[in-house]
Design a protein around this motif. Sequence first.
Motif, mmCIF file in Angstrom:
data_model
loop_
_atom_site.group_PDB
_atom_site.id
_atom_site.type_symbol
_atom_site.label_atom_id
_atom_site.label_comp_id
_atom_site.label_asym_id
_atom_site.label_seq_id
_atom_site.Cartn_x
_atom_site.Cartn_y
_atom_site.Cartn_z
ATOM 1 N N ASP A 42 -69.496 50.197 50.425
ATOM 2 C CA ASP A 42 -70.103 50.650 50.831
ATOM 3 C C ASP A 42 -71.040 49.894 52.227
ATOM 4 N N GLN A 43 -71.098 48.659 51.771
ATOM 5 C CA GLN A 43 -71.823 47.910 52.084
ATOM 6 C C GLN A 43 -70.471 46.846 53.518
ATOM 7 N N ALA A 44 -69.764 47.367 53.438
ATOM 8 C CA ALA A 44 -68.768 47.021 54.611
ATOM 9 C C ALA A 44 -69.697 46.533 55.912
ATOM 10 N N ASN A 45 -70.112 47.924 56.277
ATOM 11 C CA ASN A 45 -70.656 47.887 57.652
ATOM 12 C C ASN A 45 -72.068 47.013 57.666
ATOM 13 N N LYS A 46 -72.613 46.128 56.858
ATOM 14 C CA LYS A 46 -73.834 45.959 56.889
ATOM 15 C C LYS A 46 -74.094 44.580 56.472
ATOM 16 N N ILE A 47 -74.310 43.024 56.880
ATOM 17 C CA ILE A 47 -74.966 42.241 56.603
ATOM 18 C C ILE A 47 -75.241 41.969 55.429
ATOM 19 N N SER A 48 -74.978 41.343 54.448
ATOM 20 C CA SER A 48 -75.705 40.582 52.963
ATOM 21 C C SER A 48 -75.336 38.924 52.907
ATOM 22 N N HIS A 49 -76.674 38.695 52.186
ATOM 23 C CA HIS A 49 -76.970 37.344 52.226
ATOM 24 C C HIS A 49 -75.426 36.263 52.164
ATOM 25 N N MET A 50 -75.124 36.482 51.512
ATOM 26 C CA MET A 50 -73.376 35.539 52.297
ATOM 27 C C MET A 50 -72.646 35.745 53.008
ATOM 28 N N ASP A 51 -72.780 36.584 53.697
ATOM 29 C CA ASP A 51 -72.823 36.308 55.411
ATOM 30 C C ASP A 51 -73.142 35.437 55.894
ATOM 31 N N ILE A 52 -74.770 35.598 55.697
ATOM 32 C CA ILE A 52 -75.939 34.847 56.325
ATOM 33 C C ILE A 52 -75.398 33.913 56.208
ATOM 34 N N ALA A 53 -75.570 33.028 54.774
ATOM 35 C CA ALA A 53 -74.972 32.288 54.206
ATOM 36 C C ALA A 53 -73.995 30.680 55.052
ATOM 37 N N CYS A 54 -72.974 32.517 54.906
ATOM 38 C CA CYS A 54 -71.132 31.292 55.759
ATOM 39 C C CYS A 54 -71.860 30.620 57.000
ATOM 40 N N VAL A 55 -72.258 31.765 57.412
ATOM 41 C CA VAL A 55 -72.738 31.532 59.225
ATOM 42 C C VAL A 55 -73.790 29.939 59.067
ATOM 43 N N LEU A 56 -74.630 30.075 58.169
ATOM 44 C CA LEU A 56 -75.729 29.305 58.228
ATOM 45 C C LEU A 56 -74.362 27.806 58.342
ATOM 46 N N GLN A 57 -73.784 28.000 57.421
ATOM 47 C CA GLN A 57 -72.801 26.517 56.386
ATOM 48 C C GLN A 57 -72.558 26.205 57.916
ATOM 49 N N PHE A 58 -71.436 27.102 58.699
ATOM 50 C CA PHE A 58 -71.030 26.762 59.787
ATOM 51 C C PHE A 58 -71.535 26.187 61.075
ATOM 52 N N LEU A 59 -72.533 26.220 60.790
ATOM 53 C CA LEU A 59 -73.524 25.605 61.243
ATOM 54 C C LEU A 59 -74.359 25.079 61.262
ATOM 55 N N GLY A 60 -73.924 23.931 60.103
ATOM 56 C CA GLY A 60 -74.060 22.670 60.074
ATOM 57 C C GLY A 60 -76.080 22.919 59.359
ATOM 58 N N CYS A 61 -76.102 23.790 58.102
ATOM 59 C CA CYS A 61 -77.217 24.322 58.002
ATOM 60 C C CYS A 61 -76.957 23.620 55.786
ATOM 61 N N LYS A 62 -77.932 23.944 55.386
ATOM 62 C CA LYS A 62 -77.427 24.089 53.903
ATOM 63 C C LYS A 62 -78.596 24.447 53.546
ATOM 64 N N PRO A 63 -79.000 25.632 53.252
ATOM 65 C CA PRO A 63 -79.614 26.400 52.603
ATOM 66 C C PRO A 63 -79.293 26.531 51.334
ATOM 67 N N SER A 64 -80.199 26.954 50.813
ATOM 68 C CA SER A 64 -80.504 28.121 49.294
ATOM 69 C C SER A 64 -80.244 29.412 49.178
ATOM 70 N N MET A 65 -79.596 29.407 47.790
ATOM 71 C CA MET A 65 -80.111 31.318 48.034
ATOM 72 C C MET A 65 -80.993 31.641 48.287
ATOM 73 N N SER A 66 -82.117 31.121 47.547
ATOM 74 C CA SER A 66 -83.002 31.524 47.920
ATOM 75 C C SER A 66 -84.096 32.128 49.530
ATOM 76 N N GLU A 67 -83.316 30.741 49.932
ATOM 77 C CA GLU A 67 -83.276 30.541 51.574
ATOM 78 C C GLU A 67 -83.011 31.779 52.541
ATOM 79 N N VAL A 68 -82.034 32.488 52.023
ATOM 80 C CA VAL A 68 -80.534 32.793 52.190
ATOM 81 C C VAL A 68 -81.393 34.113 52.110
ATOM 82 N N LYS A 69 -81.678 34.556 51.023
ATOM 83 C CA LYS A 69 -82.514 36.064 50.301
ATOM 84 C C LYS A 69 -83.528 36.418 51.260
ATOM 85 N N LEU A 70 -84.328 35.300 51.686
ATOM 86 C CA LEU A 70 -85.539 35.604 52.360
ATOM 87 C C LEU A 70 -85.390 36.190 53.706
#
Length: 202
Positions: A42-70
């Motif tokens: 039911d969340q398949a068409n929404k952006i999750s914190h893990m979606d954001i985390a994966c993209v940021l890691q691909f872009l060379g960032c190392k965000p903490s989980m709290s930063e991604v959730k913010l």
Amino acid sequence: MEKLKMSPAEKLKDVVIKPIEQECLDRVFNYLIDKDKKKLKDQANKISHMDIACVLQFLGCKPSMSEVKLIIWEVDDDLDAHISKEEFQTMYKRCISDETGLEPRKLFNLVQFLMYDKKFKGRVTVEETLQILYVRYGRERLDDEIRAIFGDDEKNPDGSEKEITYGEYVEKINLRALERQKEYIRNKAKGKLSNGPDDDDF
């Protein structure tokens, strides 16, 4: 007659997203929702914190989980820990119409970079930014916007086109945003800005 105060939602209705911008936004949203393979159906068409985390890691960032959730929390109007398409659109409208520089921009900066990076390769060139920058700012402000992102030189010393990473992009954009915030606060303190009923809507 006293001017009626418009709500933030009413003001956003007047913010126009150009067709080319909408096309890029749709592409980026679809890219972002596709990274978290453990997302509930039911969340398949929404952006999750893990979606954001994966993209940021691909872009060379190392965000903490709290930063991604913010990043999610700043634009998560219904507080379901995900970003819907409507919230995504609202975030974009708020940021492109924000004249104070005070609107949260963590997600906007990521989305903007990905709008430039059409092939999602993690770097952007001057040429790749031109279409969006021209549509939004017009020819009269195009050079200033390019300079804010790439600096004074659009080419490398060997004549090749300059590329920047997401980290470099965010550093430059944040520096510019800080300067604009300081200017806005100084002008308001000097009484150069309106203190009318719509001044603090956002």
